[in-house]
Scaffold this motif. Structure first.
Motif, mmCIF file in Angstrom:
data_model
loop_
_atom_site.group_PDB
_atom_site.id
_atom_site.type_symbol
_atom_site.label_atom_id
_atom_site.label_comp_id
_atom_site.label_asym_id
_atom_site.label_seq_id
_atom_site.Cartn_x
_atom_site.Cartn_y
_atom_site.Cartn_z
ATOM 1 N N LEU A 283 0.837 -1.183 0.000
ATOM 2 C CA LEU A 283 0.000 0.000 0.000
ATOM 3 C C LEU A 283 0.876 1.238 0.000
ATOM 4 O O LEU A 283 1.949 1.250 0.604
ATOM 5 C CB LEU A 283 -0.907 -0.006 1.236
ATOM 6 N N GLN A 284 0.381 2.297 -0.686
ATOM 7 C CA GLN A 284 1.042 3.602 -0.751
ATOM 8 C C GLN A 284 2.428 3.447 -1.370
ATOM 9 O O GLN A 284 2.507 3.181 -2.565
ATOM 10 C CB GLN A 284 1.067 4.237 0.635
ATOM 11 N N LEU A 285 3.523 3.520 -0.632
ATOM 12 C CA LEU A 285 4.875 3.436 -1.171
ATOM 13 C C LEU A 285 5.061 4.486 -2.266
ATOM 14 O O LEU A 285 5.197 4.189 -3.443
ATOM 15 C CB LEU A 285 5.149 2.037 -1.722
ATOM 16 N N SER A 286 5.051 5.763 -1.837
ATOM 17 C CA SER A 286 5.105 6.829 -2.847
ATOM 18 C C SER A 286 5.788 8.054 -2.274
ATOM 19 O O SER A 286 5.987 8.182 -1.059
ATOM 20 C CB SER A 286 3.686 7.190 -3.311
ATOM 21 N N LEU A 287 6.150 8.949 -3.194
ATOM 22 C CA LEU A 287 6.656 10.282 -2.875
ATOM 23 C C LEU A 287 5.606 11.248 -3.412
ATOM 24 O O LEU A 287 5.380 11.315 -4.627
ATOM 25 C CB LEU A 287 8.019 10.513 -3.518
ATOM 26 N N GLN A 288 4.962 12.001 -2.527
ATOM 27 C CA GLN A 288 3.779 12.767 -2.921
ATOM 28 C C GLN A 288 3.946 14.235 -2.536
ATOM 29 O O GLN A 288 3.945 14.569 -1.350
ATOM 30 C CB GLN A 288 2.533 12.179 -2.243
ATOM 31 N N PRO A 289 4.070 15.141 -3.521
ATOM 32 C CA PRO A 289 4.022 16.593 -3.238
ATOM 33 C C PRO A 289 2.573 17.082 -3.221
ATOM 34 O O PRO A 289 1.732 16.621 -4.003
ATOM 35 C CB PRO A 289 4.812 17.198 -4.388
ATOM 36 N N THR A 290 2.287 18.010 -2.316
ATOM 37 C CA THR A 290 0.933 18.546 -2.172
ATOM 38 C C THR A 290 1.008 20.060 -2.029
ATOM 39 O O THR A 290 1.873 20.572 -1.298
ATOM 40 C CB THR A 290 0.244 17.937 -0.939
ATOM 41 N N SER B 84 1.635 27.161 -0.543
ATOM 42 C CA SER B 84 2.766 26.417 0.005
ATOM 43 C C SER B 84 2.743 24.975 -0.508
ATOM 44 O O SER B 84 1.688 24.426 -0.843
ATOM 45 C CB SER B 84 2.721 26.427 1.528
ATOM 46 N N VAL B 85 3.923 24.385 -0.579
ATOM 47 C CA VAL B 85 4.091 23.031 -1.112
ATOM 48 C C VAL B 85 4.710 22.159 -0.012
ATOM 49 O O VAL B 85 5.725 22.539 0.591
ATOM 50 C CB VAL B 85 4.973 23.009 -2.371
ATOM 51 N N ALA B 86 4.076 21.035 0.237
ATOM 52 C CA ALA B 86 4.588 20.056 1.197
ATOM 53 C C ALA B 86 4.897 18.756 0.456
ATOM 54 O O ALA B 86 4.135 18.340 -0.431
ATOM 55 C CB ALA B 86 3.581 19.794 2.309
ATOM 56 N N VAL B 87 6.013 18.115 0.829
ATOM 57 C CA VAL B 87 6.442 16.853 0.218
ATOM 58 C C VAL B 87 6.357 15.763 1.293
ATOM 59 O O VAL B 87 7.002 15.866 2.348
ATOM 60 C CB VAL B 87 7.866 16.948 -0.348
ATOM 61 N N PHE B 88 5.568 14.720 1.007
ATOM 62 C CA PHE B 88 5.374 13.612 1.941
ATOM 63 C C PHE B 88 5.999 12.341 1.376
ATOM 64 O O PHE B 88 5.950 12.097 0.154
ATOM 65 C CB PHE B 88 3.877 13.371 2.204
ATOM 66 N N LEU B 89 6.561 11.530 2.257
ATOM 67 C CA LEU B 89 7.093 10.212 1.901
ATOM 68 C C LEU B 89 6.232 9.157 2.575
ATOM 69 O O LEU B 89 6.015 9.202 3.789
ATOM 70 C CB LEU B 89 8.554 10.053 2.355
ATOM 71 N N TYR B 90 5.736 8.196 1.776
ATOM 72 C CA TYR B 90 4.919 7.111 2.298
ATOM 73 C C TYR B 90 5.709 5.812 2.256
ATOM 74 O O TYR B 90 6.308 5.482 1.224
ATOM 75 C CB TYR B 90 3.630 6.965 1.484
ATOM 76 N N LYS C 283 7.496 27.565 0.636
ATOM 77 C CA LYS C 283 6.528 28.665 0.553
ATOM 78 C C LYS C 283 5.771 28.647 -0.770
ATOM 79 O O LYS C 283 4.635 29.092 -0.845
ATOM 80 C CB LYS C 283 7.243 30.001 0.721
ATOM 81 N N GLY C 284 6.412 28.189 -1.829
ATOM 82 C CA GLY C 284 5.758 28.159 -3.131
ATOM 83 C C GLY C 284 6.438 27.182 -4.060
ATOM 84 O O GLY C 284 7.518 26.643 -3.759
ATOM 85 N N PRO C 285 5.843 26.909 -5.223
ATOM 86 C CA PRO C 285 6.435 25.957 -6.169
ATOM 87 C C PRO C 285 7.796 26.396 -6.689
ATOM 88 O O PRO C 285 8.607 25.544 -7.090
ATOM 89 C CB PRO C 285 5.398 25.900 -7.290
ATOM 90 N N ASP C 286 8.076 27.700 -6.709
ATOM 91 C CA ASP C 286 9.363 28.164 -7.228
ATOM 92 C C ASP C 286 10.525 27.724 -6.346
ATOM 93 O O ASP C 286 11.678 27.693 -6.808
ATOM 94 C CB ASP C 286 9.345 29.692 -7.352
ATOM 95 N N ASP C 287 10.252 27.423 -5.085
ATOM 96 C CA ASP C 287 11.329 26.992 -4.184
ATOM 97 C C ASP C 287 11.726 25.535 -4.399
ATOM 98 O O ASP C 287 12.752 25.087 -3.862
ATOM 99 C CB ASP C 287 10.899 27.182 -2.730
ATOM 100 N N VAL C 288 10.920 24.781 -5.123
ATOM 101 C CA VAL C 288 11.215 23.369 -5.379
ATOM 102 C C VAL C 288 12.111 23.286 -6.613
ATOM 103 O O VAL C 288 11.647 23.431 -7.758
ATOM 104 C CB VAL C 288 9.926 22.561 -5.584
ATOM 105 N N THR C 289 13.401 23.086 -6.407
ATOM 106 C CA THR C 289 14.375 23.032 -7.492
ATOM 107 C C THR C 289 14.650 21.585 -7.898
ATOM 108 O O THR C 289 14.190 20.632 -7.256
ATOM 109 C CB THR C 289 15.682 23.707 -7.061
ATOM 110 N N THR C 290 15.435 21.454 -8.977
ATOM 111 C CA THR C 290 15.812 20.110 -9.442
ATOM 112 C C THR C 290 16.657 19.388 -8.397
ATOM 113 O O THR C 290 16.495 18.175 -8.162
ATOM 114 C CB THR C 290 16.576 20.210 -10.766
ATOM 115 N N ARG C 291 17.535 20.094 -7.747
ATOM 116 C CA ARG C 291 18.373 19.488 -6.704
ATOM 117 C C ARG C 291 17.507 19.017 -5.530
ATOM 118 O O ARG C 291 17.761 17.957 -4.944
ATOM 119 C CB ARG C 291 19.408 20.499 -6.238
#
Length: 419
Positions: free
Chosen positions: A8-15, A21-27, A47-55
Motif C-alpha cells: 500500500l502507498q509506497l510513494s513520494l507525494q508533493p501537495t 505552500s508546497v509540502a512533500v510527503f514520503l509514504y 513557501k511556493g512551487p518556485d522553491d522546489v528546485t531540481t536538486r
C-alpha cells in the motif's frame, strides 16, 4: 485461495495548499504482514512551487528510496539508511511542534541552533575513529541494537525419549515474530528418525538438507491450537502457516560475514544446529510464507551484543541436564578411589560384596603329566650372516705382520699361557 498481500502507498507525494505552500510527503512500504509506526514523513515544506528546485527533487527521491528500503521486510536497509530515516522522522516531528507555536517550538528552535555545533563535534569524532551516533548508541542502546534470542531443543523423533520438544511450530512462531530483525539463534533439532526420507511439503513438518542450506516446510492446515507452547500468544488461523504452507530456509555463511554464525547440517549424523546471529527476511508471495535466514554483517554495536549473548548461552549450557540414554562420567574423590582399589585387591572385600574369589586349581600328579603330549622340538638357531667388513679393516687383516707385530703377539701369547 487467499489473495497475495499487496503493498500500500509506497510513494513520494508533493501537495500544494490553498495559500500556495508546497509540502512533500514520503509514504513507506506497508502490507498486511508488516507496517511502520508512522503513516508518512513530512519531508519538506516550501513557501511556493518556485522553491522546489531540481536538486531538491533529487534529494527527495534519494531519501524516499532509503525510506522504502528500511520499511521493507525483505531488505531492512543499511545502517546509514536507518540513521537517515530516523533523522527524517525526528525532523518531521520537530516541524510539527514548531507549527503549533507552543513553548515546545521555542525549545526546538534552540535545539536546531545547536546543530552546527553537533556537526563540528561529529567531524572531530570521525577523525578520531568513531562518531557521535556510535558513542550515543554505546551509552544508550536503542531497541534495534537489542538482539532477540531464539533458543530451543526440538525433535522429529518424540519416540526416542530424548526430552526435546516435538512442537516445531514454536520454532516457526519465534522466527515469524522476529521477521525483519537480526536474531541470535541457539537451536538444535534431532533428525535421526527422518534421515534419508523424501521431502514432502504437504506433510505437517518436513525437512530438506542440502550441501549449504537447510529447509523446513510446514504444511497448510496442519497448525493447531495445541501445536504451540501455551506461553506464546495465539495467532489467527492462517497467520502462522499460510494457505499454501510456510517454509524456513537457513543459508550457510559461505562468505564468513561474522565469526559467530554456524549452521550444522546433520551434525554427528543426528542433529541440525543453528547458532549465532541470523538476519530474518520474510516473503509472502502466492499465499506462501517464506522466511529466509542468512548470516548478517555486524557493526561494532551488534558484534558486542552477539558476543555477550554467546557468553551467556555458553554459561547456560554448562547447567543443562545430561541427555537421556548417554553414559556420563563418574566423579570420585580420593577416598572413594582408594576404597575401590582396596575392594579390587582384597578377597575378603570381594566376598563381603557378594563376589566370590576365584578357586585355585589342584596340582597335576605324575601320571597326568606323563599323559601330556611332548613339547615341540625347538627350532635350530638361524644362520648368522657374516658382518660386512670395511676395506680398511680387510687390508689390516690380510697384509703380513711386521717383525715388531710378531714379537708383540708372541709376548701376549706367552703371558696367556702363564696365566
Amino acid at each position: 485461495m487467499t489473495a497475495r498481500p499487496k503493498a500500500l502507498q509506497l510513494s513520494l507525494q508533493p501537495t500544494q495548499a490553498v495559500d500556495g505552500s508546497v509540502a512533500v510527503f514520503l509514504y513507506p512500504f506497508k502490507s498486511e504482514l508488516m507496517r511502520r509506526k508512522e503513516d508518512n514523513i513530512l519531508w519538506a515544506l516550501f513557501k511556493g512551487p518556485d522553491d522546489v528546485t531540481t536538486r531538491t527533487i533529487d534529494r527527495a527521491i534519494a531519501d524516499a528510496a532509503r525510506y522504502w528500503r528500511v520499511s521493507s521486510a525483505l531488505d531492512g536497509g543499511s545502517r546509514p539508511d536507518r540513521l537517515r530515516v530516523d533523522y527524517l522522522v525526528l525532523r518531521a516531528q520537530l516541524r510539527e511542534a514548531i507549527a503549533r507555536r507552543s513553548w515546545i517550538g521555542k525549545l526546538v528552535k534552540i535545539g536546531v541552533s545547536l546543530v552546527p555545533v553537533i556537526s563540528f563535534l561529529s567531524a572531530i569524532a570521525t577523525l578520531a575513529g568513531t562518531s557521535v551516533p556510535q558513542l550515543w548508541s554505546r551509552m544508550h542502546p536503542s531497541a534495534d541494537a537489542v538482539m532477540p534470542v531464539i533458543a530451543g531443543w526440538y525433535t522429529f523423533c518424540p519416540q526416542d525419549g530424548t526430552g526435546a520438544s516435538p512442537k516445531l511450530l514454536d520454532l516457526l512462531y519465534d522466527i515469524r515474530q522476529n521477521a525483519g530483525k537480526v536474531a541470535f539463534f541457539d537451536v538444535q533439532v534431532d533428525v535421526a528418525c527422518v534421515m534419508g526420507t523424501a521431502f514432502d511439503p504437504a506433510a505437517a513438518v518436513s525437512r530438506k538438507a542440502e550441501e549449504r542450506s537447510l529447509t523446513y516446510s510446514f504444511g497448510p492446515g496442519q497448525a493447531g491450537q495445541n501445536d504451540t507452547d501455551g506461553e506464546r500468544p495465539p495467532m489467527k488461523p492462517g497467520q502462522l502457516v499460510a494457505e499454501n504452507g510456510a517454509f524456513v530456509t537457513v543459508l550457510d555463511d559461505r562468505d564468513v560475514r561474522n565469526a559467530l554464525t554456524r549452521l550444522g547440517i546433520n551434525a554427528e549424523g543426528v542433529d541440525a544446529e543453528l547458532y549465532g546471529p541470523y538476519l530474518i527476511k520474510a516473503d509472502g508471495e502466492d499465499a506462501t510464507l517464506t522466511l529466509t535466514l542468512s548470516a548478517p554483517t555486524l557493526d561494532s554495536t551488534m558484534q558486542d551484543a552477539a558476543t555477550a549473548i554467546a557468553a551467556q548461552r555458553r554459561a547456560a549450557h554448562e547447567n543443562d541436564p545430561p541427555p537421556n540414554g548417554v553414559p556420563q562420567p563418574i566423579k570420585l574423590s580420593a577416598a572413594g578411589l582408594q576404597r575401590l582399589q582396596a575392594l579390587a585387591i582384597s578377597p575378603a572385600a570381594s566376598t563381603a560384596s557378594g563376589v566370590r574369589p576365584p578357586t585355585a586349581l589342584p596340582p597335576l600328579d605324575d601320571g597326568s603329566l606323563g599323559r601330556l603330549p611332548p613339547l615341540p622340538t625347538p627350532l635350530p638357531a638361524p644362520h648368522l650372516l657374516p658382518c660386512p667388513v670395511s676395506r680398511q679393516a680387510h687390508n689390516d687383516l690380510t697384509e703380513p705382520l711386521t717383525s715388531d707385530d710378531q714379537q708383540a703377539a708372541g709376548s701376549r701369547s706367552a703371558q696367556t699361557v702363564r696365566t
